[in-house]
Design a protein around this motif. Structure first.
Motif, PDB file in Angstrom:
ATOM      1  N   UNK A 123     -13.648  12.703   5.926  1.00  0.00           N
ATOM      2  CA  UNK A 123     -12.347  13.005   5.342  1.00  0.00           C
ATOM      3  C   UNK A 123     -11.232  12.369   6.163  1.00  0.00           C
ATOM      4  N   UNK A 124     -11.426  12.305   7.479  1.00  0.00           N
ATOM      5  CA  UNK A 124     -10.436  11.670   8.341  1.00  0.00           C
ATOM      6  C   UNK A 124     -10.228  10.205   8.021  1.00  0.00           C
ATOM      7  N   UNK A 125     -11.260   9.543   7.476  1.00  0.00           N
ATOM      8  CA  UNK A 125     -11.130   8.135   7.136  1.00  0.00           C
ATOM      9  C   UNK A 125     -10.792   7.882   5.686  1.00  0.00           C
ATOM     10  N   UNK A 126     -11.094   8.845   4.820  1.00  0.00           N
ATOM     11  CA  UNK A 126     -10.942   8.643   3.376  1.00  0.00           C
ATOM     12  C   UNK A 126      -9.489   8.526   2.942  1.00  0.00           C
ATOM     13  N   UNK A 127      -8.663   9.485   3.376  1.00  0.00           N
ATOM     14  CA  UNK A 127      -7.299   9.537   2.850  1.00  0.00           C
ATOM     15  C   UNK A 127      -6.528   8.253   3.157  1.00  0.00           C
ATOM     16  N   UNK A 128      -6.584   7.822   4.413  1.00  0.00           N
ATOM     17  CA  UNK A 128      -5.831   6.630   4.790  1.00  0.00           C
ATOM     18  C   UNK A 128      -6.257   5.419   3.993  1.00  0.00           C
ATOM     19  N   UNK A 129      -7.570   5.284   3.773  1.00  0.00           N
ATOM     20  CA  UNK A 129      -8.062   4.139   3.013  1.00  0.00           C
ATOM     21  C   UNK A 129      -7.575   4.155   1.585  1.00  0.00           C
ATOM     22  N   UNK A 130      -7.641   5.320   0.949  1.00  0.00           N
ATOM     23  CA  UNK A 130      -7.209   5.420  -0.448  1.00  0.00           C
ATOM     24  C   UNK A 130      -5.709   5.159  -0.570  1.00  0.00           C
ATOM     25  N   UNK A 131      -4.927   5.746   0.340  1.00  0.00           N
ATOM     26  CA  UNK A 131      -3.474   5.579   0.280  1.00  0.00           C
ATOM     27  C   UNK A 131      -3.076   4.122   0.484  1.00  0.00           C
ATOM     28  N   UNK A 132      -3.664   3.486   1.496  1.00  0.00           N
ATOM     29  CA  UNK A 132      -3.341   2.093   1.787  1.00  0.00           C
ATOM     30  C   UNK A 132      -3.780   1.185   0.644  1.00  0.00           C
ATOM     31  N   UNK A 133      -4.975   1.423   0.131  1.00  0.00           N
ATOM     32  CA  UNK A 133      -5.526   0.571  -0.926  1.00  0.00           C
ATOM     33  C   UNK A 133      -4.629   0.587  -2.165  1.00  0.00           C
ATOM     34  N   UNK A 134      -4.214   1.789  -2.591  1.00  0.00           N
ATOM     35  CA  UNK A 134      -3.364   1.885  -3.780  1.00  0.00           C
ATOM     36  C   UNK A 134      -1.988   1.276  -3.499  1.00  0.00           C
ATOM     37  N   UNK A 135      -1.415   1.593  -2.345  1.00  0.00           N
ATOM     38  CA  UNK A 135      -0.075   1.083  -2.020  1.00  0.00           C
ATOM     39  C   UNK A 135      -0.057  -0.437  -1.971  1.00  0.00           C
ATOM     40  N   UNK A 136      -1.130  -1.033  -1.462  1.00  0.00           N
ATOM     41  CA  UNK A 136      -1.166  -2.495  -1.345  1.00  0.00           C
ATOM     42  C   UNK A 136      -1.467  -3.186  -2.677  1.00  0.00           C
ATOM     43  N   UNK A 569      13.419   5.860   9.408  1.00  0.00           N
ATOM     44  CA  UNK A 569      14.334   4.831   8.892  1.00  0.00           C
ATOM     45  C   UNK A 569      14.766   5.128   7.453  1.00  0.00           C
ATOM     46  N   UNK A 570      15.987   4.783   7.152  1.00  0.00           N
ATOM     47  CA  UNK A 570      16.487   4.928   5.787  1.00  0.00           C
ATOM     48  C   UNK A 570      15.948   3.807   4.905  1.00  0.00           C
ATOM     49  N   UNK A 571      15.803   4.111   3.637  1.00  0.00           N
ATOM     50  CA  UNK A 571      15.425   3.102   2.636  1.00  0.00           C
ATOM     51  C   UNK A 571      14.110   2.382   2.942  1.00  0.00           C
ATOM     52  N   UNK A 572      13.160   3.085   3.541  1.00  0.00           N
ATOM     53  CA  UNK A 572      11.873   2.428   3.793  1.00  0.00           C
ATOM     54  C   UNK A 572      11.173   2.085   2.478  1.00  0.00           C
ATOM     55  N   UNK A 573      11.592   2.745   1.384  1.00  0.00           N
ATOM     56  CA  UNK A 573      10.966   2.447   0.086  1.00  0.00           C
ATOM     57  C   UNK A 573      11.310   1.051  -0.409  1.00  0.00           C
ATOM     58  N   UNK A 574      12.311   0.426   0.214  1.00  0.00           N
ATOM     59  CA  UNK A 574      12.702  -0.928  -0.209  1.00  0.00           C
ATOM     60  C   UNK A 574      12.012  -2.023   0.613  1.00  0.00           C
ATOM     61  N   UNK A 575      11.171  -1.638   1.558  1.00  0.00           N
ATOM     62  CA  UNK A 575      10.484  -2.629   2.391  1.00  0.00           C
ATOM     63  C   UNK A 575       9.455  -3.409   1.581  1.00  0.00           C
ATOM     64  N   UNK A 576       9.354  -4.696   1.885  1.00  0.00           N
ATOM     65  CA  UNK A 576       8.324  -5.535   1.283  1.00  0.00           C
ATOM     66  C   UNK A 576       7.095  -5.494   2.195  1.00  0.00           C
ATOM     67  N   UNK A 577       6.097  -4.679   1.807  1.00  0.00           N
ATOM     68  CA  UNK A 577       4.943  -4.526   2.703  1.00  0.00           C
ATOM     69  C   UNK A 577       4.038  -5.755   2.677  1.00  0.00           C
ATOM     70  N   UNK A 578       4.313  -6.713   1.769  1.00  0.00           N
ATOM     71  CA  UNK A 578       3.572  -7.968   1.749  1.00  0.00           C
ATOM     72  C   UNK A 578       4.277  -9.045   2.564  1.00  0.00           C
ATOM     73  N   UNK A 579       5.535  -8.769   2.963  1.00  0.00           N
ATOM     74  CA  UNK A 579       6.332  -9.785   3.626  1.00  0.00           C
ATOM     75  C   UNK A 579       5.775 -10.186   4.977  1.00  0.00           C
ATOM     76  N   UNK A 580       6.208 -11.344   5.449  1.00  0.00           N
ATOM     77  CA  UNK A 580       5.668 -11.911   6.691  1.00  0.00           C
ATOM     78  C   UNK A 580       5.935 -10.987   7.869  1.00  0.00           C
ATOM     79  N   UNK A 581       7.106 -10.326   7.871  1.00  0.00           N
ATOM     80  CA  UNK A 581       7.451  -9.447   8.987  1.00  0.00           C
ATOM     81  C   UNK A 581       6.602  -8.178   8.986  1.00  0.00           C
ATOM     82  N   UNK A 582       5.970  -7.907   7.866  1.00  0.00           N
ATOM     83  CA  UNK A 582       5.174  -6.680   7.781  1.00  0.00           C
ATOM     84  C   UNK A 582       3.686  -6.943   7.859  1.00  0.00           C
ATOM     85  N   UNK A 583       3.296  -8.127   8.266  1.00  0.00           N
ATOM     86  CA  UNK A 583       1.880  -8.422   8.488  1.00  0.00           C
ATOM     87  C   UNK A 583       1.519  -8.062   9.925  1.00  0.00           C
TER      88      UNK A 583
END
Length: 583
Positions: A123-136, A569-583
């Motif tokens: 369970x410790x590994x499941x949630x993070x994987x599912x959340x990251x997978x869907x978000x990405x 941080x404010x407005x983290x929902x506007x971050x581009x998680x695919x962007x170069x700075x977020x790799x």
């Protein structure tokens, strides 16, 4: 939402629902399972097993987050949470197959604890994987809404486990005879009157059916997840050769990234966890154990509140895409902190009016302050033997509100109820027949005085308490009001929990995202949330007020509001998680 995006959400959410279902089964049936595996041991040994079972449920989860979070950042999201669901599903199925102590001896409880540990790790590994997978996989302006489907899984897993248990329990007990209780030697246990002690068929063997049935859920989950592709963000990062060689060290070994883990824990997940546990688990505990509604009725009412409130996850996840994660999560924590006291008092007033009225009776405990301890007992194994602790525990278990005043040093505690004074006893100074006699006298006097003062101590005689005859027996004013109150608590849960996955994903760069978000999430929910029932009970016993335990959730929620307002941080929902700075 495209067909591929729907498939991603279905695959991730369905698998995670089944993982939570597997995990909750043990918690819901812990008392029945314990009777099969632990009761034959001496008390000290039972205490060790209780501690290990507790550790598996809550303490082990962050270690699973470290192990599988690291693997997820090294080898990929898809294969890591294929591993977690396989471990969880097989562990749960084996629990259903595992012979009891009478068949396998000491090996049976040891194997059970190992399986429980594996569940916690998975369970410790499941949630993070599912959340990251869907978000990405999600569009930038819809991440809150898409990941909110993952947030429904814990609630739906709990609901599924409750419904399955209720259905199986009802069917088995209605169609199969009770069976004799056997001792460690395999002999029938006798009652005091010479008759054979019997237990219901579900308690004897029917409890295994929900565990065995999980193999079907495992097969479905594996089939769905094997059709999935790796997340586009991870594939891009791998193609660019930007994967982390040591994700744990990179995530937590330097202040640049480590500070976000602390911010995520104290400014988001700690408050979210206590609101989540208060709205679902503590509310159920409170209804059953504090305001004395029978377990079937309590489960029915909670199940209906879960059904009605679950859509809130999607609403608040979507709302966070528009106004931001921070105001939604922190706003939910603040509203919860401000309303818990009146809401839980209203719940008592509606569910058990006779008890609510009786709590107006003045009850005073007079005790030497040095005789009273803080009764924190998360594993249920500690012994509180002083006269003050015995007095406070007795009143707390009977849901009596009492005032404590300082008494003379060295004197045993007393309880005053409507002018009648009852003297407590020190269990550490008595043994055998003397201890049994002191306990019987004390309990009899306390119960008699409370009953005379108007406390409804006999559930069968209390005609005011809520009671449901079946799953659909909720259409009375009393029960519908209870469902509304508990649905409100669930909506608070959805406000803080719906956007949390997206918020955590956006805090961490792709190369350490799985590791970075998993640890603070599971420390927050496993430790801050997991310790809530034991902490709340201890605070209530210490203060003499059945509502005082809510202070734990309120203080932690307010801490998160302050820290989150200052540092998330404010407005983290506007971050581009695919962007170069977020790799």
């Amino acid at each position: 939402m495209t067909r591929d995006e729907k498939r991603v959400i279905l695959a991730s959410s369905a698998g995670t629902i089944f993982e939570w279902y597997d995990f909750y089964l043990y918690g819901s049936l812990a008392a029945i399972i314990g009777a099969q595996y632990f009761t034959s041991f001496p008390e000290a040994t039972r205490n060790v097993f209780a501690l290990l079972a507790f550790a598996a449920g809550f303490i082990v989860r962050p270690f699973g987050a470290l192990v599988f979070g690291s693997l997820g950042d090294l080898v990929g999201r898809k294969y890591t949470f294929l591993m977690t669901i396989l471990i969880m599903g097989l562990s749960t199925f084996i629990v259903g197959m595992l012979p009891g102590y009478n068949s396998w001896g000491v090996a049976a409880p040891i194997i059970l604890i190992v399986l429980r540990m594996l569940q916690g790790l998975a369970l410790g590994g499941e949630y993070g994987g599912a959340a990251v997978y869907v978000a990405e996989h999600a569009p930038q302006n819809r991440r809150g809404y898409y990941t909110a489907f993952i947030q429904t899984t814990a609630t739906l897993g709990l609901l599924l486990s409750l419904v399955v248990i209720l259905l199986v329990q009802g069917y088995v007990n209605a169609n199969y005879d009770a069976v004799p209780v056997l001792d460690a030697a395999g002999q029938a246990v006798m009652n005091a009157d010479g008759s054979v002690k019997m237990i219901k068929a579900f308690d004897a063997w029917g409890w295994r059916i929900p565990f065995l049935g999980s193999i079907l859920l495992l097969g479905i989950s594996l089939y769905i997840r094997l059709q999935m592709e790796e997340s586009p963000a991870f594939k891009k990062m791998k193609e660019e050769g930007a994967t982390s060689k040591a994700p744990l060290r990179e995530a937590f070994g330097n202040w640049k990234n480590g500070k976000f883990a602390l911010i995520a824990l104290l400014g988001l997940t700690a408050g979210q966890a206590v609101v989540w546990y208060s709205g679902q688990f503590y509310a159920l505990f409170f209804v059953q154990n504090v305001i004395k509604v029978d377990s079937f009725t309590a489960n029915v009412l909670v199940a209906w509140s879960l059904i009605l409130g679950t859509g809130g996850f999607l609403f608040f996840g979507s709302l966070s895409d528009k106004i931001g994660r921070k105001p939604v999560i922190l706003g939910g924590c603040l509203v919860a902190a401000l309303t818990y006291f009146p809401v839980f008092k209203m719940l008592t007033h509606v569910a058990n009016p006779a008890l609510y009225e009786a709590q107006l009776v003045r009850v005073v405990v007079t005790a030497d302050p040095n005789d009273c301890s803080f009764q924190f007992n998360p594993t249920g194994t500690a012994k509180f033997t002083s006269s003050c602790d015995i007095a406070k525990t007795a009143l707390n278990k009977l849901s009596v509100n009492a005032t404590t005043v300082d008494g003379p040093a060295g004197q045993p505690a007393t309880i005053s109820i409507e002018g009648k004074t009852i003297t407590s006893y020190d269990a550490s100074k008595l043994s055998g027949a003397d201890l049994a006699a002191a306990k019987k006298t004390f309990d009899t006097e306390v119960n008699a005085a409370l009953k005379e003062a108007g406390y409804p101590l006999n559930p069968a005689e209390n005609k005011t308490v809520a009671k449901a005859a079946n799953f659909f027996d909720i259409f009375t004013g009393q029960k519908l009001t209870m469902v509304v109150i508990m649905t409100y608590l669930i909506l608070l849960v959805t406000a803080v929990y719906g956007p949390i996955a997206a918020a955590l994903v956006e805090l961490f760069p792709t190369r350490i995202r799985y590791s970075g978000l998993s640890l603070p999430y599971h420390i927050g929910n496993g430790w801050f949330g997991g310790l809530l029932p034991a902490t709340a009970f201890a605070i209530s016993a210490q203060s003499g007020n059945i509502y005082a335990g809510l202070w734990y959730a309120i203080v932690v929620a307010l801490m998160t509001v302050v820290i989150g307002a200052l540092f998330v941080p404010n407005n983290i929902h506007k971050r581009d998680i695919f962007g170069k700075d977020n790799i």
